[in-house]
Structure formats: structure tokens, C-alpha cells
Scaffold this motif. Sequence first.
Motif, short mmCIF file in Angstrom:
data_model
loop_
_atom_site.label_atom_id
_atom_site.label_comp_id
_atom_site.label_asym_id
_atom_site.label_seq_id
_atom_site.Cartn_x
_atom_site.Cartn_y
_atom_site.Cartn_z
N LYS A 66 0.85 -1.19 0.00
CA LYS A 66 0.00 0.00 0.00
C LYS A 66 0.88 1.24 0.00
CE LYS A 66 -4.04 -2.00 2.30
NZ LYS A 66 -4.94 -1.93 3.49
N LEU A 67 0.65 2.13 -0.96
CA LEU A 67 1.39 3.37 -1.08
C LEU A 67 0.65 4.47 -0.34
CD1 LEU A 67 3.59 5.20 -2.34
CD2 LEU A 67 2.12 5.38 -4.36
N TYR A 68 1.33 5.10 0.63
CA TYR A 68 0.76 6.18 1.42
C TYR A 68 1.40 7.50 0.99
CZ TYR A 68 -1.19 2.67 4.61
OH TYR A 68 -1.90 1.63 5.16
N ILE A 69 0.57 8.53 0.83
CA ILE A 69 1.02 9.86 0.46
C ILE A 69 0.59 10.85 1.53
CG2 ILE A 69 0.89 11.71 -1.26
CD1 ILE A 69 2.26 9.21 -2.26
N PHE A 70 1.56 11.60 2.05
CA PHE A 70 1.23 12.58 3.10
C PHE A 70 1.80 13.95 2.75
CE2 PHE A 70 2.40 15.02 6.86
CZ PHE A 70 1.17 15.14 7.49
N GLY A 71 1.04 15.00 3.07
CA GLY A 71 1.53 16.37 2.98
C GLY A 71 1.73 16.84 1.55
N GLY A 72 2.49 17.94 1.43
CA GLY A 72 2.76 18.54 0.14
C GLY A 72 2.30 19.98 0.06
N TYR A 73 2.49 20.56 -1.11
CA TYR A 73 2.17 21.97 -1.32
C TYR A 73 1.53 22.17 -2.68
CZ TYR A 73 2.80 27.02 -1.86
OH TYR A 73 2.58 28.36 -2.07
N ASP A 74 0.46 22.98 -2.72
CA ASP A 74 -0.13 23.38 -3.98
C ASP A 74 -0.48 24.86 -3.91
OD1 ASP A 74 -2.41 23.58 -2.43
OD2 ASP A 74 -3.50 21.96 -3.43
N ASP A 75 -1.23 25.34 -4.89
CA ASP A 75 -1.55 26.77 -4.96
C ASP A 75 -2.35 27.25 -3.74
OD1 ASP A 75 -0.27 26.88 -7.37
OD2 ASP A 75 -2.09 26.55 -8.55
N LYS A 76 -2.98 26.33 -3.03
CA LYS A 76 -3.78 26.71 -1.87
C LYS A 76 -2.98 26.66 -0.57
CE LYS A 76 -8.10 25.12 -3.96
NZ LYS A 76 -9.27 24.20 -3.83
N GLY A 77 -1.72 26.19 -0.64
CA GLY A 77 -0.89 26.15 0.56
C GLY A 77 -0.44 24.74 0.89
N TYR A 78 -0.09 24.56 2.17
CA TYR A 78 0.47 23.29 2.65
C TYR A 78 -0.64 22.34 3.09
CZ TYR A 78 4.85 25.82 2.57
OH TYR A 78 5.92 26.56 2.16
N SER A 79 -0.35 21.05 3.04
CA SER A 79 -1.34 20.02 3.35
C SER A 79 -0.85 19.12 4.48
CB SER A 79 -1.61 19.17 2.10
OG SER A 79 -2.30 17.97 2.42
N ASN A 80 -1.78 18.57 5.24
CA ASN A 80 -1.46 17.48 6.17
C ASN A 80 -2.46 16.34 5.99
OD1 ASN A 80 -3.72 18.63 7.33
ND2 ASN A 80 -2.92 18.63 9.43
N ARG A 81 -2.91 16.17 4.76
CA ARG A 81 -3.82 15.07 4.43
C ARG A 81 -3.02 13.80 4.14
NH1 ARG A 81 -5.77 19.55 1.70
NH2 ARG A 81 -4.77 18.89 -0.26
N LEU A 82 -3.65 12.66 4.38
CA LEU A 82 -3.02 11.36 4.18
C LEU A 82 -3.91 10.50 3.29
CD1 LEU A 82 -0.71 9.36 4.96
CD2 LEU A 82 -2.13 8.65 6.90
N TYR A 83 -3.32 9.93 2.23
CA TYR A 83 -4.04 9.07 1.28
C TYR A 83 -3.29 7.75 1.15
CZ TYR A 83 -6.16 13.48 -0.39
OH TYR A 83 -6.81 14.69 -0.49
N PHE A 84 -4.00 6.72 0.65
CA PHE A 84 -3.30 5.48 0.32
C PHE A 84 -3.98 4.81 -0.87
CE2 PHE A 84 -6.69 3.48 2.74
CZ PHE A 84 -6.81 2.22 2.16
N VAL A 85 -3.19 3.97 -1.57
CA VAL A 85 -3.71 3.16 -2.67
C VAL A 85 -3.05 1.79 -2.60
CG1 VAL A 85 -1.94 4.05 -4.24
CG2 VAL A 85 -4.01 3.01 -5.17
N ASN A 86 -3.83 0.75 -2.85
CA ASN A 86 -3.30 -0.62 -2.85
C ASN A 86 -2.70 -0.91 -4.23
OD1 ASN A 86 -2.73 -3.30 -2.51
ND2 ASN A 86 -4.84 -3.98 -2.28
N LEU A 87 -1.38 -1.19 -4.26
CA LEU A 87 -0.69 -1.47 -5.52
C LEU A 87 -0.74 -2.94 -5.91
CD1 LEU A 87 2.50 0.72 -4.99
CD2 LEU A 87 0.43 1.30 -6.26
N ARG A 88 -1.32 -3.78 -5.07
CA ARG A 88 -1.35 -5.22 -5.34
C ARG A 88 -2.75 -5.70 -5.69
NH1 ARG A 88 2.45 -7.34 -0.30
NH2 ARG A 88 4.39 -6.34 -0.98
#
Length: 390
Positions: A66-88
Motif C-alpha cells: 500500500k502506497l501512502y502519500i502525506f503532505g505537500g504543497y499546492d496553490d492553496k498552501g500546505y497540506s497534512n492530508r493522508l491518502y493510500f492506494v493498494n498497488l497489489r
Amino acid sequence: MALDPSEQRLARRPWNLESIEDNEVYLPNDEIWTYDIDSGLWTMHLMEGELPTSMSGSCGACIHGKLYIFGGYDDKGYSNRLYFVNLRTRDGTYIWKKITDFEGQPPTPRDKLSCWVYKDRLIYFGGYGCRRHSELQDCFDVHDASWEEQMFWGWHNDVHVFDTKTQSWFQPKIKGGVPPQPRAAHTCAVLGNKGYVFGGRVLQTRMNDLHYLNLDTWTWSGRIPVNGENPKHRSWHTLTPIADDKLFLFGGLSADNIPLSDGWIYNVMTNCWKQLMHLPKTRPRLWHTACLGKENEIMVFGGSKDDLLSLDTGHCNDLLIFQTQPYSLLRSCLDCIGKNAIILESQISLLPPKLLQQVLKKITFWTAANHREEQRAQKEETENKLSADQ
């Protein structure tokens, strides 16, 4: 972003930036690209579900496919959201899910952080982001502030844990040792129960210090006094475990804003860095990704060859492969057959079915590699002619 080596593939980050006609745009967030190590082929898959926002500076890591993605920056500012996707997935469908039903308090919004994967936990360290006045602590170096909104921007050195089994956030109590200085664009790697961190940037300073956090006792090592020569100060580099006691450092941006193409191996047992002298000097990379292949080769993808803050001629989409140990006899034989497929054409079909499949993938790999090399040579020849005409 480091993926589980057992996946035998790399996933291309859907949140990176690309330069198109001098304008930076975010790449599509509904795509994920997988790379087959044996055949050398990329495959694009469309994503479904609750897609992560197209961002830069997010932090990705893999646990049990499972690939987890946290944080980052876009035009609206900084993020503390967490997402995941099952690669299998068995049906080849990749469905993103935003994690909202968690317990505890996530880190404050930030980007350019890094993380360790240990015992089904994502352990995040550092990054650049924003905090409200009421959230200011010793773990935060202020860079800028908006007094009207009482918002502060700066660098972190706090540690936050997301337990994937219990779906909960918590901030461990550090029980000893001196923590690293707050920083961003650093890199993290795990050996055993120790989470190593190297380099990064705070204010106008880039660092080359090495620390580790004991992930069982939550104790910092303090700056490790390494024997002998140290790599240059840098940020936007990668640090990849290549054995139980070795780490591979590659690239980044130096303290003089020079893109780097050097590679180093840190040996825990000798407490020494050793520079690899055979690496190509014409392939600098910064803000790239790296992971371990099946035979301890380091696979580097993406990033930029320029200092993004002053010059950006486009991001890279070639894959660099660095060999850190001799390949197995089987691998060497497969490569030899793949490179000489025309000469051995009449004999290849006589191979056992299982071995034949491996050979066919190697033929595909080396055919594609030769084609790309021919294209690169033609491009360089054309550019040289244009330069001569001018």
C-alpha cells in the motif's frame, strides 16, 4: 519516496512538477506509472477514488503493497492530508482513499518532509510548513510570519507516527539524545531499528550531518562523528539502504547551489563514508526518487538536473541504475543473451519455458535501451550542428 523492493517496480509520483514552456504545472493526479525491472517497460494506469490533490513536496512510502502519500504543497498552501492506494490489486484497478477515520492528531501542514517505515508504522520527520501562534514549539524554526493571521512559516524537527494497523496518529515522547536541527529537503532511511537522517536545509544553510533515531526507544543519537571524509552539504538528495549495514547517498543540491552527481556508501560497521568514483558526472539529480532493485542496484528516477530556485530547463524522465555489487551469474547470462539476441536467435527458442520468459524480457529491455541511446545520440548530434551553425 521509497517503494517496497518486493514490488519489483517503481511508481512515478503523480504530484511532481513539470516545466512546459517556462511555466510550471502539476502533473495529472489520476495517473500512476509502474516500471518493470526485467523488461524495462513503463506502464501507465489511470487512478480512481479519492484522488490526492496534485501537489509537490509530498512524502510517499509503501507498507505491504500500500502506497501512502502525506503532505505537500499546492496553490492553496500546505497540506497534512493522508491518502493510500493498494498497488497489489488483482484486477489492475488502483483506487485512492483519503484517510479521515483516524484517531489522534496529525502533524501540522508541511512539505519536503521524509519518513521511516518501521513495524507497520509511518514515522515522519521534519519538513517546511506553517503553524499558528498557539502551535509554536521548540521543534520549529521560524522563517516568516503573518501577524494579522498569526501564521508562521518555518522548518520542523518533530517526529509524528501513523500506525497503519490502528489508523491512529501519535507523537512519541523523545526519551533522550540531541535531535537534529529543524530542516526540510533532507532524507531518511531505516537500518534495523534505527532511522537515519542526512542533510537538508534550514534558512540559507544546507547540512551534511548524519543522525539516527532508535525507533524502539525513541532516543536520538546526536550528530554521528563519522570517521574520515564526509559528503558535501546538500538538500534534495536520496539515501537508500543497500544492505543490513550500508546506506547509499546520491545527488542533491550543494551549499553552493550546484546540482550534484556524486554517490557515497555509508558503512555502519566502520562508521565511514566511501565515495563511488565510477558514477557518471554528467547526470546530476536533485529532488529525485530512489529505490533498491532485486540485486542491490539503486534505481533513480525523475527529479531535476538544475537548481530549481534559479534555473529550470525541465524535469528528468530517464531512469539511472547504479550497480553496488557484482550481479549474479544468472543475471549476467540473461543480460548477455539480451544484448546478443540477433546472434543467438536460432537457439533462444530451445530454452525451457520459464527461462525463456526471463530471456524475452531481457531482450525487450536491451532493445529499448539501445533505442533510447540511439535517440539520445541523434538529439546530441542535432544540437551540436545547430550550435555550430550559430
